[in-house]
Write a protein that holds these residues in place. Structure first.
Motif, PDB file in Angstrom:
ATOM      1  N   LEU A 168       0.831  -1.209   0.000  1.00 21.86           N
ATOM      2  CA  LEU A 168       0.000   0.000   0.000  1.00 21.86           C
ATOM      3  C   LEU A 168       0.866   1.258   0.000  1.00 21.86           C
ATOM      4  O   LEU A 168       0.466   2.284  -0.557  1.00 21.86           O
ATOM      5  N   SER A 169       2.036   1.184   0.604  1.00 17.15           N
ATOM      6  CA  SER A 169       2.944   2.321   0.573  1.00 17.15           C
ATOM      7  C   SER A 169       3.434   2.574  -0.852  1.00 17.15           C
ATOM      8  O   SER A 169       3.581   3.726  -1.273  1.00 17.15           O
ATOM      9  N   THR A 174       2.806   6.196  -6.078  1.00 17.84           N
ATOM     10  CA  THR A 174       2.476   6.427  -7.485  1.00 17.84           C
ATOM     11  C   THR A 174       1.751   7.740  -7.734  1.00 17.84           C
ATOM     12  O   THR A 174       1.554   8.112  -8.888  1.00 17.84           O
ATOM     13  N   GLY A 175       1.322   8.441  -6.679  1.00 16.78           N
ATOM     14  CA  GLY A 175       0.784   9.777  -6.916  1.00 16.78           C
ATOM     15  C   GLY A 175      -0.513  10.063  -6.197  1.00 16.78           C
ATOM     16  O   GLY A 175      -1.365   9.182  -6.053  1.00 16.78           O
ATOM     17  N   VAL A 179      -4.245   8.203  -5.988  1.00 15.36           N
ATOM     18  CA  VAL A 179      -4.801   7.863  -4.675  1.00 15.36           C
ATOM     19  C   VAL A 179      -6.197   8.457  -4.517  1.00 15.36           C
ATOM     20  O   VAL A 179      -7.109   7.815  -3.987  1.00 15.36           O
ATOM     21  N   GLY A 180      -6.405   9.693  -5.003  1.00 13.20           N
ATOM     22  CA  GLY A 180      -7.709  10.342  -4.893  1.00 13.20           C
ATOM     23  C   GLY A 180      -8.795   9.590  -5.631  1.00 13.20           C
ATOM     24  O   GLY A 180      -9.881   9.350  -5.090  1.00 13.20           O
ATOM     25  N   ASN A 351       6.249  12.702  -8.604  1.00 19.41           N
ATOM     26  CA  ASN A 351       6.176  13.971  -7.879  1.00 19.41           C
ATOM     27  C   ASN A 351       5.648  13.805  -6.452  1.00 19.41           C
ATOM     28  O   ASN A 351       5.084  14.735  -5.867  1.00 19.41           O
ATOM     29  N   THR A 352       5.804  12.636  -5.897  1.00 20.18           N
ATOM     30  CA  THR A 352       5.338  12.362  -4.537  1.00 20.18           C
ATOM     31  C   THR A 352       6.494  12.492  -3.543  1.00 20.18           C
ATOM     32  O   THR A 352       7.659  12.292  -3.889  1.00 20.18           O
ATOM     33  N   PRO A 353       6.190  12.820  -2.283  1.00 21.06           N
ATOM     34  CA  PRO A 353       7.235  12.991  -1.254  1.00 21.06           C
ATOM     35  C   PRO A 353       7.753  11.642  -0.767  1.00 21.06           C
ATOM     36  O   PRO A 353       7.349  11.146   0.277  1.00 21.06           O
TER      37      PRO A 353
END
Length: 478
Positions: A168-169, A174-175, A179-180, A351-353
Protein backbone atom coordinates in the motif's frame (compact mmCIF):
# COMPACT_ATOMS: atom_id res chain seq x y z
CA UNK A 1 6.62 50.18 10.95
CA UNK A 2 6.75 47.07 8.79
CA UNK A 3 10.04 45.63 7.61
CA UNK A 4 9.84 43.74 4.31
CA UNK A 5 12.00 40.84 3.24
CA UNK A 6 12.62 39.17 -0.08
CA UNK A 7 10.31 36.25 -0.80
CA UNK A 8 9.29 33.81 -3.49
CA UNK A 9 6.62 34.91 -6.03
CA UNK A 10 3.66 33.56 -4.08
CA UNK A 11 4.55 35.51 -0.95
CA UNK A 12 2.75 38.69 0.05
CA UNK A 13 4.22 40.69 2.90
CA UNK A 14 1.86 41.38 5.78
CA UNK A 15 1.59 44.60 7.69
CA UNK A 16 0.43 44.77 11.24
CA UNK A 17 0.04 48.52 11.25
CA UNK A 18 -2.18 48.86 8.19
CA UNK A 19 -5.15 51.21 8.47
CA UNK A 20 -8.33 49.52 9.73
CA UNK A 21 -10.02 49.62 6.32
CA UNK A 22 -7.31 47.55 4.60
CA UNK A 23 -7.06 43.79 4.47
CA UNK A 24 -4.10 41.95 5.94
CA UNK A 25 -2.55 39.16 3.94
CA UNK A 26 0.05 36.63 5.04
CA UNK A 27 2.41 34.49 2.99
CA UNK A 28 1.15 31.39 1.30
CA UNK A 29 3.84 28.87 2.13
CA UNK A 30 3.07 26.59 -0.77
CA UNK A 31 6.09 25.82 -2.90
CA UNK A 32 4.62 23.46 -5.40
CA UNK A 33 5.99 24.81 -8.63
CA UNK A 34 6.76 21.32 -9.80
CA UNK A 35 3.15 20.27 -9.39
CA UNK A 36 1.23 21.21 -12.49
CA UNK A 37 -2.47 21.92 -12.38
CA UNK A 38 -3.42 18.72 -14.16
CA UNK A 39 -1.96 16.75 -11.24
CA UNK A 40 -3.88 18.63 -8.54
CA UNK A 41 -6.76 17.23 -6.51
CA UNK A 42 -10.25 18.25 -7.61
CA UNK A 43 -13.47 18.32 -5.57
CA UNK A 44 -14.77 14.73 -5.79
CA UNK A 45 -11.45 12.96 -5.09
CA UNK A 46 -10.84 15.43 -2.24
CA UNK A 47 -14.23 14.62 -0.67
CA UNK A 48 -13.40 10.92 -0.63
CA UNK A 49 -9.86 11.51 0.62
CA UNK A 50 -11.27 13.49 3.56
CA UNK A 51 -13.84 10.73 4.07
CA UNK A 52 -11.04 8.19 4.32
CA UNK A 53 -8.98 10.47 6.55
CA UNK A 54 -11.86 10.31 9.03
CA UNK A 55 -13.98 7.22 8.53
CA UNK A 56 -13.91 4.92 5.51
CA UNK A 57 -17.23 3.39 6.47
CA UNK A 58 -18.85 2.07 9.64
CA UNK A 59 -16.03 -0.41 10.18
CA UNK A 60 -14.77 0.04 13.73
CA UNK A 61 -17.88 1.58 15.29
CA UNK A 62 -19.02 -1.72 16.83
CA UNK A 63 -17.10 -1.41 20.15
CA UNK A 64 -19.27 1.59 21.09
CA UNK A 65 -22.25 -0.78 21.42
CA UNK A 66 -20.18 -3.28 23.38
CA UNK A 67 -18.99 -0.54 25.72
CA UNK A 68 -22.27 1.23 26.49
CA UNK A 69 -25.22 -0.44 24.77
CA UNK A 70 -27.28 0.48 21.69
CA UNK A 71 -28.91 3.71 22.91
CA UNK A 72 -25.73 5.45 24.01
CA UNK A 73 -23.90 4.26 20.87
CA UNK A 74 -26.65 5.71 18.66
CA UNK A 75 -26.73 8.98 20.64
CA UNK A 76 -22.95 9.14 20.51
CA UNK A 77 -22.84 8.95 16.72
CA UNK A 78 -25.74 11.41 16.46
CA UNK A 79 -24.51 14.06 18.91
CA UNK A 80 -20.72 13.78 18.79
CA UNK A 81 -20.42 15.11 15.21
CA UNK A 82 -22.04 18.39 16.31
CA UNK A 83 -19.75 18.93 19.31
CA UNK A 84 -16.60 17.69 17.61
CA UNK A 85 -16.67 17.02 13.86
CA UNK A 86 -18.45 20.22 12.80
CA UNK A 87 -16.24 22.61 14.84
CA UNK A 88 -13.08 20.85 13.66
CA UNK A 89 -14.23 20.95 10.02
CA UNK A 90 -15.13 24.66 10.30
CA UNK A 91 -11.72 25.53 11.74
CA UNK A 92 -9.96 23.45 9.08
CA UNK A 93 -11.93 25.18 6.32
CA UNK A 94 -11.04 28.66 7.57
CA UNK A 95 -7.35 28.06 8.29
CA UNK A 96 -6.69 25.89 5.21
CA UNK A 97 -8.06 28.57 2.91
CA UNK A 98 -6.21 31.33 4.77
CA UNK A 99 -2.88 29.46 4.79
CA UNK A 100 -3.13 27.03 1.83
CA UNK A 101 0.27 25.39 2.21
CA UNK A 102 1.35 21.78 2.73
CA UNK A 103 2.41 22.52 6.31
CA UNK A 104 -1.24 22.67 7.39
CA UNK A 105 -1.65 22.86 11.15
CA UNK A 106 2.11 23.35 11.59
CA UNK A 107 1.81 26.70 9.78
CA UNK A 108 -1.19 27.67 11.93
CA UNK A 109 0.61 27.02 15.24
CA UNK A 110 3.76 28.73 13.96
CA UNK A 111 1.86 31.86 12.87
CA UNK A 112 -0.02 31.97 16.16
CA UNK A 113 2.64 31.16 18.78
CA UNK A 114 6.00 30.81 17.07
CA UNK A 115 8.30 28.07 15.76
CA UNK A 116 8.59 26.04 18.99
CA UNK A 117 4.85 25.39 19.04
CA UNK A 118 4.78 24.87 15.30
CA UNK A 119 7.44 22.19 15.61
CA UNK A 120 5.71 20.52 18.57
CA UNK A 121 2.42 20.55 16.67
CA UNK A 122 4.22 18.83 13.80
CA UNK A 123 5.57 16.15 16.14
CA UNK A 124 2.22 15.43 17.77
CA UNK A 125 0.26 15.31 14.53
CA UNK A 126 2.85 13.32 12.60
CA UNK A 127 3.15 10.68 15.31
CA UNK A 128 -0.63 10.56 15.59
CA UNK A 129 -0.79 9.97 11.87
CA UNK A 130 1.76 7.16 11.71
CA UNK A 131 0.23 5.45 14.76
CA UNK A 132 -3.13 5.70 13.04
CA UNK A 133 -1.67 4.23 9.83
CA UNK A 134 -0.58 1.23 11.88
CA UNK A 135 -4.16 0.57 12.97
CA UNK A 136 -5.56 0.08 9.47
CA UNK A 137 -3.83 -3.20 8.53
CA UNK A 138 -4.82 -4.46 12.01
CA UNK A 139 -8.45 -3.41 11.45
CA UNK A 140 -8.38 -5.06 8.02
CA UNK A 141 -7.07 -8.35 9.41
CA UNK A 142 -9.72 -8.27 12.18
CA UNK A 143 -12.25 -8.73 9.40
CA UNK A 144 -10.22 -11.09 7.20
CA UNK A 145 -9.50 -13.50 10.06
CA UNK A 146 -13.22 -14.29 10.19
CA UNK A 147 -12.85 -15.74 6.68
CA UNK A 148 -9.25 -16.96 7.06
CA UNK A 149 -8.72 -18.00 10.73
CA UNK A 150 -5.01 -18.61 10.06
CA UNK A 151 -4.54 -14.80 10.12
CA UNK A 152 -5.67 -14.52 13.73
CA UNK A 153 -2.18 -14.92 15.21
CA UNK A 154 1.41 -15.96 14.72
CA UNK A 155 3.68 -15.66 11.69
CA UNK A 156 0.88 -15.52 9.06
CA UNK A 157 -0.61 -12.48 10.78
CA UNK A 158 2.74 -10.68 11.04
CA UNK A 159 3.65 -11.41 7.43
CA UNK A 160 0.25 -10.20 6.23
CA UNK A 161 0.68 -6.92 8.10
CA UNK A 162 4.17 -6.47 6.68
CA UNK A 163 3.26 -7.34 3.11
CA UNK A 164 0.10 -5.26 2.99
CA UNK A 165 1.83 -2.23 4.51
CA UNK A 166 4.67 -2.29 1.99
CA UNK A 167 2.37 -2.82 -0.99
CA UNK A 168 0.00 0.00 0.00
CA UNK A 169 2.94 2.32 0.57
CA UNK A 170 4.06 1.66 -2.99
CA UNK A 171 0.57 2.52 -4.27
CA UNK A 172 0.82 5.81 -2.37
CA UNK A 173 4.15 6.48 -4.05
CA UNK A 174 2.48 6.43 -7.48
CA UNK A 175 0.78 9.78 -6.92
CA UNK A 176 -1.86 11.72 -5.00
CA UNK A 177 -4.14 12.03 -8.02
CA UNK A 178 -4.22 8.26 -8.41
CA UNK A 179 -4.80 7.86 -4.67
CA UNK A 180 -7.71 10.34 -4.89
CA UNK A 181 -9.53 8.45 -7.63
CA UNK A 182 -8.77 5.13 -5.95
CA UNK A 183 -10.45 6.59 -2.84
CA UNK A 184 -13.58 7.36 -4.87
CA UNK A 185 -13.79 3.77 -6.15
CA UNK A 186 -13.02 2.26 -2.74
CA UNK A 187 -15.60 4.47 -1.05
CA UNK A 188 -18.40 3.40 -3.38
CA UNK A 189 -17.56 -0.31 -3.27
CA UNK A 190 -17.03 -0.46 0.52
CA UNK A 191 -20.24 1.44 1.35
CA UNK A 192 -22.52 -0.45 -1.04
CA UNK A 193 -22.99 -3.58 1.15
CA UNK A 194 -24.00 -1.43 4.13
CA UNK A 195 -26.63 0.32 2.05
CA UNK A 196 -27.98 -3.04 0.91
CA UNK A 197 -27.87 -4.46 4.45
CA UNK A 198 -29.71 -1.44 5.85
CA UNK A 199 -32.47 -1.76 3.24
CA UNK A 200 -32.89 -5.50 3.82
CA UNK A 201 -32.97 -4.92 7.60
CA UNK A 202 -35.90 -2.48 7.53
CA UNK A 203 -38.70 -5.11 7.90
CA UNK A 204 -36.75 -6.80 10.71
CA UNK A 205 -36.20 -3.69 12.82
CA UNK A 206 -37.74 -3.54 16.30
CA UNK A 207 -37.43 0.12 17.42
CA UNK A 208 -37.55 -0.76 21.14
CA UNK A 209 -34.05 -2.24 20.76
CA UNK A 210 -32.69 1.23 20.02
CA UNK A 211 -33.49 2.45 23.54
CA UNK A 212 -31.65 -0.36 25.31
CA UNK A 213 -28.91 0.77 27.68
CA UNK A 214 -27.28 -2.64 27.41
CA UNK A 215 -27.62 -6.01 29.03
CA UNK A 216 -27.84 -6.39 32.77
CA UNK A 217 -24.54 -7.35 34.31
CA UNK A 218 -22.44 -5.84 31.51
CA UNK A 219 -20.35 -3.03 32.98
CA UNK A 220 -20.02 0.10 30.89
CA UNK A 221 -16.54 0.75 29.57
CA UNK A 222 -16.38 4.53 29.19
CA UNK A 223 -12.76 4.49 28.07
CA UNK A 224 -13.60 2.19 25.17
CA UNK A 225 -16.82 4.05 24.38
CA UNK A 226 -15.36 7.55 24.10
CA UNK A 227 -12.16 6.43 22.42
CA UNK A 228 -14.24 4.59 19.80
CA UNK A 229 -16.34 7.70 19.10
CA UNK A 230 -13.26 9.89 19.01
CA UNK A 231 -11.25 7.59 16.76
CA UNK A 232 -14.11 7.20 14.29
CA UNK A 233 -14.95 10.91 14.00
CA UNK A 234 -11.69 12.85 14.18
CA UNK A 235 -8.80 13.76 11.86
CA UNK A 236 -10.78 16.31 9.83
CA UNK A 237 -7.76 18.62 9.83
CA UNK A 238 -5.34 16.05 8.39
CA UNK A 239 -6.22 16.99 4.84
CA UNK A 240 -4.83 20.49 5.50
CA UNK A 241 -1.31 19.11 4.97
CA UNK A 242 -2.23 18.54 1.32
CA UNK A 243 -3.68 22.00 0.72
CA UNK A 244 -0.86 22.85 -1.65
CA UNK A 245 -1.86 19.90 -3.86
CA UNK A 246 -5.52 20.95 -4.23
CA UNK A 247 -6.91 22.72 -7.27
CA UNK A 248 -8.28 26.13 -6.17
CA UNK A 249 -8.17 25.27 -2.42
CA UNK A 250 -9.87 28.49 -1.33
CA UNK A 251 -13.11 27.36 -2.97
CA UNK A 252 -12.68 23.60 -3.01
CA UNK A 253 -11.78 23.02 0.65
CA UNK A 254 -14.95 24.31 2.36
CA UNK A 255 -17.27 22.45 -0.03
CA UNK A 256 -15.27 19.22 0.28
CA UNK A 257 -15.14 19.39 4.08
CA UNK A 258 -18.86 20.03 4.59
CA UNK A 259 -19.81 17.35 2.06
CA UNK A 260 -17.55 14.88 3.86
CA UNK A 261 -19.09 15.68 7.27
CA UNK A 262 -22.58 14.82 6.01
CA UNK A 263 -21.35 11.79 4.09
CA UNK A 264 -19.43 10.43 7.09
CA UNK A 265 -22.17 10.90 9.68
CA UNK A 266 -24.79 9.20 7.53
CA UNK A 267 -22.34 6.38 6.80
CA UNK A 268 -22.07 5.66 10.53
CA UNK A 269 -25.59 6.18 11.85
CA UNK A 270 -27.69 4.41 9.18
CA UNK A 271 -26.00 0.96 9.46
CA UNK A 272 -25.87 1.31 13.25
CA UNK A 273 -29.63 1.93 13.43
CA UNK A 274 -30.27 -0.95 11.04
CA UNK A 275 -28.18 -3.54 12.87
CA UNK A 276 -29.05 -2.58 16.47
CA UNK A 277 -32.74 -2.59 15.51
CA UNK A 278 -32.71 -5.83 13.51
CA UNK A 279 -30.24 -8.06 15.38
CA UNK A 280 -30.42 -9.29 18.95
CA UNK A 281 -27.16 -10.81 20.20
CA UNK A 282 -25.03 -10.84 23.30
CA UNK A 283 -23.66 -7.33 23.86
CA UNK A 284 -20.14 -8.73 24.22
CA UNK A 285 -20.30 -9.91 20.59
CA UNK A 286 -20.05 -6.32 19.37
CA UNK A 287 -16.33 -6.42 18.74
CA UNK A 288 -14.57 -4.84 15.77
CA UNK A 289 -15.75 -6.84 12.76
CA UNK A 290 -19.22 -7.67 14.10
CA UNK A 291 -20.93 -5.81 11.23
CA UNK A 292 -19.95 -8.70 8.95
CA UNK A 293 -21.59 -11.23 11.28
CA UNK A 294 -24.67 -9.03 11.47
CA UNK A 295 -24.86 -8.98 7.67
CA UNK A 296 -24.91 -12.79 7.66
CA UNK A 297 -27.74 -12.83 10.23
CA UNK A 298 -29.75 -10.27 8.26
CA UNK A 299 -29.19 -11.52 4.72
CA UNK A 300 -26.78 -14.44 4.44
CA UNK A 301 -23.16 -15.34 3.88
CA UNK A 302 -22.93 -13.55 0.52
CA UNK A 303 -23.42 -10.17 2.20
CA UNK A 304 -21.04 -11.07 5.01
CA UNK A 305 -18.37 -11.87 2.45
CA UNK A 306 -19.01 -8.57 0.64
CA UNK A 307 -18.61 -6.62 3.89
CA UNK A 308 -15.40 -8.51 4.64
CA UNK A 309 -14.07 -7.50 1.23
CA UNK A 310 -15.39 -3.98 1.82
CA UNK A 311 -13.44 -3.86 5.09
CA UNK A 312 -10.25 -4.66 3.23
CA UNK A 313 -10.98 -1.96 0.64
CA UNK A 314 -11.89 0.54 3.36
CA UNK A 315 -8.66 -0.17 5.23
CA UNK A 316 -6.78 0.44 1.97
CA UNK A 317 -8.51 3.81 1.54
CA UNK A 318 -7.85 4.78 5.15
CA UNK A 319 -4.22 3.78 4.86
CA UNK A 320 -3.68 5.70 1.62
CA UNK A 321 -5.37 8.89 2.83
CA UNK A 322 -3.51 8.94 6.15
CA UNK A 323 -0.15 8.08 4.59
CA UNK A 324 -0.59 10.89 2.05
CA UNK A 325 -1.37 13.33 4.85
CA UNK A 326 1.65 12.29 6.94
CA UNK A 327 4.06 12.31 3.99
CA UNK A 328 2.92 15.71 2.73
CA UNK A 329 3.14 17.07 6.27
CA UNK A 330 6.85 16.26 6.31
CA UNK A 331 7.23 17.83 2.87
CA UNK A 332 5.42 20.95 4.05
CA UNK A 333 7.58 21.17 7.19
CA UNK A 334 10.68 20.97 4.98
CA UNK A 335 9.32 23.76 2.75
CA UNK A 336 8.97 26.09 5.74
CA UNK A 337 12.33 25.01 7.23
CA UNK A 338 11.11 23.03 10.24
CA UNK A 339 12.85 20.01 8.74
CA UNK A 340 15.94 19.70 6.51
CA UNK A 341 15.42 20.02 2.76
CA UNK A 342 15.94 16.27 2.42
CA UNK A 343 12.45 15.65 3.82
CA UNK A 344 10.96 17.68 0.99
CA UNK A 345 12.38 15.56 -1.83
CA UNK A 346 9.84 14.44 -4.42
CA UNK A 347 9.93 11.48 -6.78
CA UNK A 348 11.05 12.35 -10.30
CA UNK A 349 8.47 9.97 -11.76
CA UNK A 350 5.38 10.68 -9.65
CA UNK A 351 6.18 13.97 -7.88
CA UNK A 352 5.34 12.36 -4.54
CA UNK A 353 7.23 12.99 -1.25
CA UNK A 354 9.10 9.70 -1.24
CA UNK A 355 11.15 10.45 1.89
CA UNK A 356 7.99 11.18 3.85
CA UNK A 357 6.35 8.00 2.55
CA UNK A 358 9.31 5.80 3.54
CA UNK A 359 9.68 7.34 7.01
CA UNK A 360 5.94 7.20 7.75
CA UNK A 361 5.77 3.59 6.60
CA UNK A 362 8.76 2.53 8.69
CA UNK A 363 7.40 4.03 11.91
CA UNK A 364 3.90 2.68 11.33
CA UNK A 365 5.30 -0.82 10.81
CA UNK A 366 6.93 -0.61 14.21
CA UNK A 367 3.58 0.29 15.74
CA UNK A 368 1.58 -2.36 13.84
CA UNK A 369 2.25 -5.11 16.34
CA UNK A 370 0.79 -3.27 19.33
CA UNK A 371 -2.64 -4.17 20.68
CA UNK A 372 -5.36 -2.51 18.54
CA UNK A 373 -6.90 -0.73 21.52
CA UNK A 374 -3.51 0.61 22.66
CA UNK A 375 -2.93 1.90 19.12
CA UNK A 376 -6.21 3.82 19.17
CA UNK A 377 -5.68 5.21 22.68
CA UNK A 378 -2.12 6.39 21.98
CA UNK A 379 -3.19 8.07 18.74
CA UNK A 380 -6.11 9.75 20.51
CA UNK A 381 -3.94 11.13 23.34
CA UNK A 382 -1.34 12.69 21.03
CA UNK A 383 -4.09 13.94 18.76
CA UNK A 384 -5.80 15.57 21.76
CA UNK A 385 -2.63 17.48 22.62
CA UNK A 386 -2.36 18.67 19.03
CA UNK A 387 -6.02 19.66 18.84
CA UNK A 388 -5.85 21.72 22.05
CA UNK A 389 -2.99 23.64 20.44
CA UNK A 390 -4.94 23.87 17.17
CA UNK A 391 -8.04 25.36 18.81
CA UNK A 392 -5.83 27.84 20.68
CA UNK A 393 -4.05 28.75 17.43
CA UNK A 394 -7.35 29.34 15.66
CA UNK A 395 -8.63 31.70 18.36
CA UNK A 396 -5.32 33.53 18.68
CA UNK A 397 -5.02 34.04 14.92
CA UNK A 398 -8.50 35.58 14.90
CA UNK A 399 -7.32 38.01 17.57
CA UNK A 400 -3.82 38.53 16.16
CA UNK A 401 -4.87 39.09 12.55
CA UNK A 402 -8.48 40.31 12.64
CA UNK A 403 -8.24 41.88 9.17
CA UNK A 404 -6.43 39.07 7.36
CA UNK A 405 -8.10 37.96 4.13
CA UNK A 406 -10.04 34.78 4.90
CA UNK A 407 -11.56 33.22 1.75
CA UNK A 408 -13.74 31.16 4.07
CA UNK A 409 -14.57 32.57 7.49
CA UNK A 410 -16.48 30.81 10.26
CA UNK A 411 -19.51 33.12 10.60
CA UNK A 412 -19.07 33.90 14.31
CA UNK A 413 -17.46 36.61 16.39
CA UNK A 414 -14.65 35.79 18.80
CA UNK A 415 -16.77 35.24 21.98
CA UNK A 416 -18.95 32.65 20.19
CA UNK A 417 -15.87 31.04 18.68
CA UNK A 418 -14.42 30.64 22.18
CA UNK A 419 -17.58 28.82 23.26
CA UNK A 420 -17.52 26.66 20.11
CA UNK A 421 -13.94 25.63 20.88
CA UNK A 422 -14.34 25.14 24.63
CA UNK A 423 -16.89 22.33 24.22
CA UNK A 424 -14.64 20.00 22.19
CA UNK A 425 -11.65 21.06 24.31
CA UNK A 426 -13.48 19.80 27.38
CA UNK A 427 -13.95 16.48 25.64
CA UNK A 428 -10.26 16.38 24.72
CA UNK A 429 -9.28 16.85 28.36
CA UNK A 430 -11.69 14.06 29.33
CA UNK A 431 -10.19 11.68 26.73
CA UNK A 432 -6.73 12.41 28.11
CA UNK A 433 -7.85 11.98 31.72
CA UNK A 434 -9.20 8.46 31.17
CA UNK A 435 -6.09 7.23 29.35
CA UNK A 436 -4.13 4.28 30.74
CA UNK A 437 -0.66 4.49 32.28
CA UNK A 438 0.84 2.90 29.16
CA UNK A 439 -0.69 5.63 26.97
CA UNK A 440 0.63 8.34 29.32
CA UNK A 441 4.09 6.78 29.12
CA UNK A 442 4.10 6.46 25.31
CA UNK A 443 2.71 9.97 24.80
CA UNK A 444 5.05 11.52 27.35
CA UNK A 445 8.14 9.97 25.79
CA UNK A 446 7.06 11.05 22.32
CA UNK A 447 6.43 14.62 23.49
CA UNK A 448 9.84 14.82 25.15
CA UNK A 449 11.32 13.47 21.94
CA UNK A 450 9.50 16.19 19.97
CA UNK A 451 10.89 18.94 22.19
CA UNK A 452 14.38 17.50 21.85
CA UNK A 453 13.94 17.35 18.07
CA UNK A 454 13.11 21.08 17.92
CA UNK A 455 16.32 22.04 19.73
CA UNK A 456 18.33 19.57 17.67
CA UNK A 457 17.05 21.16 14.43
CA UNK A 458 17.92 24.62 15.76
CA UNK A 459 21.42 23.42 16.60
CA UNK A 460 21.83 21.94 13.12
CA UNK A 461 20.71 25.25 11.57
CA UNK A 462 23.07 27.32 13.68
CA UNK A 463 26.04 25.06 12.92
CA UNK A 464 24.96 24.56 9.28
CA UNK A 465 25.19 20.80 9.73
CA UNK A 466 22.17 20.21 7.48
CA UNK A 467 20.65 22.10 4.58
CA UNK A 468 17.37 23.92 5.23
CA UNK A 469 15.16 26.02 2.99
CA UNK A 470 15.27 29.76 3.57
CA UNK A 471 12.11 30.18 5.64
CA UNK A 472 10.04 33.17 4.58
CA UNK A 473 8.57 34.91 7.59
CA UNK A 474 6.87 38.19 8.28
CA UNK A 475 9.08 40.40 10.42
CA UNK A 476 7.21 42.91 12.52
CA UNK A 477 8.36 45.83 14.54
CA UNK A 478 6.20 47.64 17.02
Amino acid sequence: MTQKIESHPSTITAATTEPPQTTQELPITTTTATTTKKHKLTLIPLIFLIYFEVAGGPYGEEPAVKAAGPLLAILGFLIFPFIWSVPEALITAELSTTFPGNGGFVIWADKAFGPFWGSLMGTWKFLTGVINIASFPVLCISYLEKIFPVLSSGVPRKLTILGSTLFLSFVNYTGLTIVGYVAVALGIISLAPFIIMSLIAIPKIHPHRWISLGQKGVKKDWNLFFNTLFWNLNFWDNVSTMAGEVDNPKKTFPVALFSSVIFTCLGYIIPLLAVTGAVSVDQNDWDTGFMANAAEIISGKWLKFWIEIGAVLSAIGLFEAQLSSSAFQLLGMAEIAFLPKFFGLRSKWFNTPWVGIILSTAISLGMSYMDFQDIISSANFLYSLGMLLEFASFLWLRRKFPLIKRPYRVPMKLPLLVIMCLIPCGFLVFIMAIATKLVYLISGLMTVGGIGWYFLMNFCKSKKLLKFNNKVDDIYEE
